[in-house]
Design an enzyme around this catalytic site. Structure first.
Site, PDB file in Angstrom:
ATOM      1  N   GLY A  81       7.921 -51.881   3.315  1.00 27.46           N
ATOM      2  CA  GLY A  81       8.507 -52.866   4.208  1.00 27.46           C
ATOM      3  C   GLY A  81       8.443 -54.297   3.709  1.00 27.46           C
ATOM      4  O   GLY A  81       9.028 -55.194   4.332  1.00 27.46           O
ATOM      5  N   TYR A  82       7.742 -54.556   2.606  1.00 29.38           N
ATOM      6  CA  TYR A  82       7.703 -55.904   2.043  1.00 29.38           C
ATOM      7  C   TYR A  82       8.979 -56.136   1.238  1.00 29.38           C
ATOM      8  O   TYR A  82       9.178 -55.551   0.177  1.00 29.38           O
ATOM      9  CB  TYR A  82       6.488 -56.103   1.134  1.00 29.38           C
ATOM     10  CG  TYR A  82       5.141 -56.004   1.816  1.00 29.38           C
ATOM     11  CD1 TYR A  82       5.012 -56.165   3.196  1.00 29.38           C
ATOM     12  CD2 TYR A  82       3.989 -55.758   1.084  1.00 29.38           C
ATOM     13  CE1 TYR A  82       3.773 -56.072   3.818  1.00 29.38           C
ATOM     14  CE2 TYR A  82       2.748 -55.679   1.698  1.00 29.38           C
ATOM     15  CZ  TYR A  82       2.646 -55.829   3.061  1.00 29.38           C
ATOM     16  OH  TYR A  82       1.418 -55.743   3.671  1.00 29.38           O
ATOM     17  N   SER A  83       9.839 -56.979   1.784  1.00 26.48           N
ATOM     18  CA  SER A  83      11.110 -57.316   1.138  1.00 26.48           C
ATOM     19  C   SER A  83      11.948 -56.080   0.848  1.00 26.48           C
ATOM     20  O   SER A  83      12.586 -55.963  -0.195  1.00 26.48           O
ATOM     21  CB  SER A  83      10.880 -58.113  -0.153  1.00 26.48           C
ATOM     22  OG  SER A  83      10.208 -59.323   0.123  1.00 26.48           O
ATOM     23  N   ALA A  84      11.924 -55.125   1.812  1.00 23.93           N
ATOM     24  CA  ALA A  84      12.754 -53.909   1.731  1.00 23.93           C
ATOM     25  C   ALA A  84      12.568 -53.176   0.406  1.00 23.93           C
ATOM     26  O   ALA A  84      13.532 -52.690  -0.204  1.00 23.93           O
ATOM     27  CB  ALA A  84      14.225 -54.257   1.948  1.00 23.93           C
TER      28      ALA A  84
END
Length: 341
Positions: free
Chosen positions: A61-64
């Site tokens: 979920g960090y920067s997709a």
């Protein structure tokens, strides 16, 4: 660097872990934390390994997924020298099955993370948040399948309540499935709610704690205090930090400043050293935008606070226990002793 066991496992990990939410800057919110590119990330990994910090924490979920991609490129050619932790569960798209921790989502997310990281296994795979719509048995059997397939070595959870985590542990024991070895949780001098339920649970069940945002969104970095406002170009001047009542924040920074003057160390190092001495803490996940910040944070491992300094910080940061803990301590303290700090 101090090395500790990864919760209830036999794996040794460094007391400080480099978090990579700053890698990529793939959203307006995360860009306020940082936007580290591959070259910068590689240098941070170099410095980390030089100083004994061998564990790196990321999430899909960090920067997709961009954070995972950058981390994968930065550790390329030295996978055996590092410990990689990632997470899943946060939204990865608009579809109804692109959020949560269903069996389908866990397995598909793990495969995607392995591809982005450029590795065939993850050392620690974590469920990023509790999913109340998926049966816990479904989560556990999916994670067991990944362990049996050699795609993950251990698993943990993050941001669970006490009863969520205890239910997962109990069901794992009932069905003979692997248990979560860690819980990644928010815990700092200005946010000590973790101590009421999650810390005693960790002690009782041998679940290690990975601390996220140990400086409370940079509020304990030394950039602000009772008479110091945040720099205009800092993360603190935006909404990308966690809310803390000013009276509590300044009581803590006042106490930190006194200890800093005594030991000749930065505020960040003192705040991290306090956390490193707390029960259940296996590792603290630190962030860094640059090499100087990283070196300063990693130096916290060398600092040991005195009992008097710890007591001063404890007193400045103390908050009343939540119910039912205040009642238990008031009426049955001898039968409900708090964790020994």
């Amino acid at each position: 660097m101090d090395y500790r066991t990864l919760g209830g496992s036999g794996l040794k990990i460094p007391a400080l872990t480099l978090g990579t939410a700053t890698f990529g800057g793939g959203s307006d919110f995360l860009r306020k934390w940082g936007a580290t590119d591959v070259a910068e990330a590689t240098r941070l990994i170099d410095v980390s390994l030089e100083l004994g910090c061998t564990m790196f924490d990321t999430a899909d979920g960090y920067s997709a997924g961009l954070s995972e991609e950058i981390l994968g490129q930065a550790i390329k050619g030295r996978r055996d020298a590092v410990i990689v932790a990632t997470k899943t569960g946060m939204p990865m798209g608009p579809g109804p099955n692109e959020i949560g921790t269903s069996r389908s989502k866990i397995i598909a997310s793990c495969e995607a993370s392995l591809k982005r990281l450029g590795t065939d296994y993850v050392d620690l795979y974590q469920l990023h948040a509790f999913d109340a719509l998926t049966p816990i048995e479904e989560m556990l059997t999916a994670l067991d399948a990944l362990i049996r397939a050699g795609k993950i070595r251990y698993f943990g959870v993050s941001n669970y309540s006490g009863w969520h985590l205890m239910k997962m542990l109990a069901l794992a024991d009932r069905h003979g499935l692997p248990r979560p070895v860690t819980h990644q949780a928010y815990y700092t001098l200005v946010a000590r709610d973790f101590e009421w339920e999650l810390m005693p649970l960790g002690l009782d069940q041998n679940v290690g704690t990975l601390v996220w945002s140990p400086l409370s969104g940079a509020k304990l970095s030394g950039k602000i205090g009772r008479n110091r406002r945040p720099p205009e170009d800092s993360r603190l001047a935006t909404d990308a930090s966690w809310p803390v009542p000013e009276d509590r924040l300044y009581a803590v920074t006042d106490a930190l400043e006194k200890v800093c003057a005594e030991v000749g160390r930065s505020m960040a190092q003192v705040a991290l050293a306090w956390l490193l001495a707390r029960p259940t803490v296996s590792s603290i996940v630190i962030g860094a935008r640059n090499e100087a910040q990283l070196r300063d944070n990693l130096a916290a491992c060398e600092l040991k606070l005195t009992a008097e300094q710890t007591a001063a910080l404890d007193a400045a940061s103390a908050i009343p226990p939540a119910y039912p803990y205040w009642h238990q301590r008031r009426t049955m303290m001898s039968r409900n002793p708090p964790p020994v700090m």
